[in-house]
Scaffold this motif. Structure first.
Motif, PDB file in Angstrom:
ATOM      1  N   SER A  48     -74.909  29.436  38.035  1.00  0.00           N
ATOM      2  CA  SER A  48     -75.856  30.106  38.939  1.00  0.00           C
ATOM      3  C   SER A  48     -75.268  31.408  39.462  1.00  0.00           C
ATOM      4  N   ARG A  51     -69.333  33.684  40.659  1.00  0.00           N
ATOM      5  CA  ARG A  51     -68.386  33.655  41.779  1.00  0.00           C
ATOM      6  C   ARG A  51     -67.624  32.346  41.932  1.00  0.00           C
ATOM      7  N   TRP A  52     -68.307  31.218  41.704  1.00  0.00           N
ATOM      8  CA  TRP A  52     -67.671  29.926  42.013  1.00  0.00           C
ATOM      9  C   TRP A  52     -66.377  29.719  41.246  1.00  0.00           C
ATOM     10  N   ASP A 126     -69.984  27.753  52.404  1.00  0.00           N
ATOM     11  CA  ASP A 126     -70.993  28.723  51.959  1.00  0.00           C
ATOM     12  C   ASP A 126     -72.446  28.301  52.215  1.00  0.00           C
ATOM     13  N   ARG A 127     -72.798  27.030  51.918  1.00  0.00           N
ATOM     14  CA  ARG A 127     -74.176  26.569  52.122  1.00  0.00           C
ATOM     15  C   ARG A 127     -74.219  25.523  53.231  1.00  0.00           C
ATOM     16  N   ASP A 176     -81.664  25.586  48.337  1.00  0.00           N
ATOM     17  CA  ASP A 176     -80.464  26.194  48.927  1.00  0.00           C
ATOM     18  C   ASP A 176     -80.864  26.894  50.224  1.00  0.00           C
ATOM     19  N   ASN A 178     -79.309  28.914  51.911  1.00  0.00           N
ATOM     20  CA  ASN A 178     -78.981  30.338  51.869  1.00  0.00           C
ATOM     21  C   ASN A 178     -80.146  31.147  51.323  1.00  0.00           C
ATOM     22  N   ASN A 237     -79.732  37.326  43.560  1.00  0.00           N
ATOM     23  CA  ASN A 237     -78.301  37.507  43.224  1.00  0.00           C
ATOM     24  C   ASN A 237     -78.169  38.230  41.886  1.00  0.00           C
ATOM     25  N   ASP A 263     -73.312  39.329  45.019  1.00  0.00           N
ATOM     26  CA  ASP A 263     -72.055  38.704  44.574  1.00  0.00           C
ATOM     27  C   ASP A 263     -71.058  39.674  43.951  1.00  0.00           C
TER      28      ASP A 263
END
Ligand code: BGC
Length: 364
Positions: A48, A51-52, A126-127, A176, A178, A237, A263
């Motif tokens: 998704s 970044r992770w 983060d979430r 989410d 966010n 994003n 991101d």
């Protein structure tokens, strides 16, 4: 909202062992203040957003290593049952703190509640898990992230001299929290423009699970629905933005239609350099990882830090102690700041195809 700087939790005061570590205590029911910190982190997926795996894993490892604590970072790969299994294994292995990026609030809550019942400290990373029980929430000011996206799109539309532009929305995952906050942020900028008939509201869709592949299909349908007339895309994003750009390319519209992102991924920055993406939002994940790591370690020692800020959980009605960091809008002229911050390298971004654009953008 503001309290003292550092308060010791009741459990810390009651513990006889003080703050000293006492070796392997797997499965013990001792108060957390006597445990050797071991931090478990569950990341959500690797598709998704880049970044992770490229940022969060790296910066969390960096923070844990610097603090000399044991850790276990795993990725649930967007599988809710795997998420629960990983959490169970981490609890059994004796983690003192569990940090999660939930896949949705329901499954996140189950994991947090279970950890809590086993005496494991919890952090929403983060979430925010709505209705959840995490002791802390560490993230960015996500409404501001959305506001920067809305302002960025407006700036790029002005630069293109767009008259009554049709703006399409590609929102993030409906599960989410966010994504809800990002939308509240960009709506605060764009809705007044729709209401004033300065802009025209085009198609709007939420992309399930932030799935970049589905996003391309959704955007293609939006373009068809709008008879090819979409003048700006608010993509939540960089992955969703890139999906829209791929369809714009097919229709020879890339570069003409500004697209937003978030991101500061390598792909997003390259799309900006190519002129296909208007902007992205940089979130300094190193700071997010460090803040979360500091809190997790404090919790393991039975300390309760005052973050000086809380966020209201609209579902649980709780004021969750929070750390909210500040996001930054990135355009072509300040991509260099993201590189200078060590988030991505010049080598990653400025490959042969982007070398000229990098020089023009002052990336040396
Ligand atoms: C994060 C974004 C990310 C998105 C998809 C959100 O919760 O805040 O940085 O792009 O999830 O993974």
């Amino acid at each position: 909202m503001r309290k003292g700087i550092l308060t010791i939790a009741a459990v810390g005061l009651l513990a006889t062992g003080g703050l000293t570590a006492c070796g392997d205590d797997s499965g013990s029911d001792k108060p957390s203040s006597t445990k050797t910190p071991k931090i478990g982190v569950i990341l959500p997926d690797s598709k998704s957003s880049a970044r992770w795996e490229t940022a969060d894993r790296r910066f969390l490892e960096e923070a844990f290593k610097a603090a000399n604590v044991k850790y276990d970072i795993q990725n649930a790969q967007n599988d809710k049952s795997a998420f629960q299994t990983i959490a169970d294994q981490m609890i059994t292995s004796g983690v003192t703190a569990l940090m999660i990026v939930n896949l949705d609030s329901g499954t996140g809550k189950a994991v947090l509640d279970k950890a809590k019942s086993q005496g494991v400290a919890t952090i929403d990373y983060d979430r925010l898990t709505l209705g959840g029980s995490a002791q802390y929430y560490v993230s960015f000011d996500n409404e501001t992230v959305g506001k920067l996206q809305g302002e960025g799109l407006a700036k790029c539309l002005t630069e293109k001299n767009a008259k009554n532009p049709v703006v399409a929305y590609l929102n993030g995952s409906p599960t989410d929290n966010n994504a809800t906050l990002f939308k509240a942020g960009y709506d605060s900028v764009l809705k007044p423009k729709f209401d004033a008939k300065e802009y025209v509201k085009g198609p709007e869709d939420s992309v399930p699970e932030w799935d970049n592949t589905q996003a391309a299909t959704i955007f293609e349908q939006q373009l068809t629905k709008a008879n090819g007339r979409i003048d700006g895309v608010l993509a939540a994003n960089d992955g969703l933005g890139n999906a829209a750009i791929s369809i714009l390319k097919k229709n020879k519209l890339n570069g003409k239609v500004p697209v937003t992102g978030q991101d500061a991924s390598t792909e997003g920055l390259q799309n900006i350099l190519a002129g296909d993406q208007c902007m992205t939002v940089y979130k300094a994940v190193r700071e997010e990882a460090k803040a979360a790591s500091d809190l997790a370690i404090a919790l393991a020692k039975g300390e309760k830090k005052d973050t000086g800020q809380t966020v209201k959980d609209p579902e649980g009605g709780r004021d969750v102690p929070s750390v909210l960091l500040t996001p930054k809008a990135i355009y072509k002229d300040n991509i260099k700041d993201v590189i200078a911050d060590g988030y991505v390298t010049k080598e990653e971004v400025c490959t042969a195809a982007y070398a000229k654009a990098c020089t023009e953008a002052g990336i040396s």
